[in-house]
Design a protein around this motif. Sequence first.
Motif, mmCIF file in Angstrom:
data_model
loop_
_atom_site.group_PDB
_atom_site.id
_atom_site.type_symbol
_atom_site.label_atom_id
_atom_site.label_comp_id
_atom_site.label_asym_id
_atom_site.label_seq_id
_atom_site.Cartn_x
_atom_site.Cartn_y
_atom_site.Cartn_z
ATOM 1 N N ASP A 1 0.828 -1.219 0.000
ATOM 2 C CA ASP A 1 0.000 0.000 0.000
ATOM 3 C C ASP A 1 0.856 1.260 0.000
ATOM 4 O O ASP A 1 0.557 2.225 -0.716
ATOM 5 C CB ASP A 1 -0.943 0.014 1.206
ATOM 6 C CG ASP A 1 -2.030 -1.036 1.119
ATOM 7 O OD1 ASP A 1 -2.283 -1.567 0.012
ATOM 8 O OD2 ASP A 1 -2.623 -1.347 2.177
ATOM 9 N N PHE A 2 1.921 1.265 0.800
ATOM 10 C CA PHE A 2 2.822 2.414 0.898
ATOM 11 C C PHE A 2 3.487 2.696 -0.449
ATOM 12 O O PHE A 2 3.518 3.839 -0.921
ATOM 13 C CB PHE A 2 3.863 2.125 1.977
ATOM 14 C CG PHE A 2 4.896 3.191 2.192
ATOM 15 C CD1 PHE A 2 4.553 4.417 2.730
ATOM 16 C CD2 PHE A 2 6.223 2.949 1.878
ATOM 17 C CE1 PHE A 2 5.508 5.402 2.945
ATOM 18 C CE2 PHE A 2 7.185 3.924 2.094
ATOM 19 C CZ PHE A 2 6.829 5.150 2.625
ATOM 20 N N ARG B 1 2.484 1.712 -3.445
ATOM 21 C CA ARG B 1 1.437 2.099 -4.411
ATOM 22 C C ARG B 1 1.042 3.566 -4.199
ATOM 23 O O ARG B 1 0.968 4.338 -5.167
ATOM 24 C CB ARG B 1 0.220 1.199 -4.267
ATOM 25 C CG ARG B 1 -0.911 1.575 -5.222
ATOM 26 C CD ARG B 1 -2.146 0.716 -5.019
ATOM 27 N NE ARG B 1 -1.929 -0.614 -5.568
ATOM 28 C CZ ARG B 1 -2.041 -1.746 -4.882
ATOM 29 N NH1 ARG B 1 -2.364 -1.736 -3.599
ATOM 30 N NH2 ARG B 1 -1.853 -2.901 -5.463
ATOM 31 N N THR B 2 0.814 3.950 -2.955
ATOM 32 C CA THR B 2 0.413 5.328 -2.640
ATOM 33 C C THR B 2 1.460 6.333 -3.099
ATOM 34 O O THR B 2 1.130 7.459 -3.464
ATOM 35 C CB THR B 2 0.177 5.466 -1.113
ATOM 36 O OG1 THR B 2 -0.895 4.603 -0.751
ATOM 37 C CG2 THR B 2 -0.160 6.879 -0.719
ATOM 38 N N ASN B 3 2.724 5.920 -3.085
ATOM 39 C CA ASN B 3 3.806 6.821 -3.471
ATOM 40 C C ASN B 3 4.213 6.677 -4.939
ATOM 41 O O ASN B 3 5.270 7.169 -5.343
ATOM 42 C CB ASN B 3 5.004 6.621 -2.539
ATOM 43 C CG ASN B 3 4.733 7.249 -1.189
ATOM 44 O OD1 ASN B 3 4.692 8.469 -1.066
ATOM 45 N ND2 ASN B 3 4.509 6.421 -0.181
#
Length: 190
Positions: free
Chosen positions: A127-128, A130-132
């Motif tokens: 998730d981290f 992907r978010t970045n």
Amino acid sequence: MPIVVRAAHSFEDVRTMVGPKRPDASVCFCLSHRLPAKQNRALVGPARGEYVRSLCESTIAPGVLAYDGDDVVGWAGVAPRSETSFARSTKIPHLDDLPVWSVWCLRVRPGHRGEGITASLLDGAIDFARTNGAPVLEGYPSDNGADRIDLTMAFVGSRTMFERAGFVYAGPTSSLSGGFPRVIMRYDLR
């Protein structure tokens, strides 16, 4: 209570997970793969902690932390490969020209092992990244089969653990960890 994974912006929690017991010690803080070897060796004592504090204060945190309620119980180092020693590694090959992110260190506090926290950390790392804006997340775990991994040093994870998190085998390396060959595992974020 479910495990919650967040970006590692809390220096105190990062220090709890990967900092040395003595602030003047020149070890860990999960910097050996983040910095070139010469810079890592030159960064000694409290300067190591101050460097990590600056990473925690950056827009993009140096990784993710897992929490059980208010208690920090896990850490994963996650960053663009270009900002790590994996960018220059001769033992872990680049498979293509994509701006890959890497997850390289998984740590769970004693007393919390065997509770699925590493699975939560890998989900949080996905998730981290992907978010970045990462297109791909790679890990370089041990391919240990059913053999037990010595957790004395940093834990790079196991191939099985990464497979359970949805990563797929992408290729071999010439690197070893704990006497086991390391492999490239990938999670496509596109």
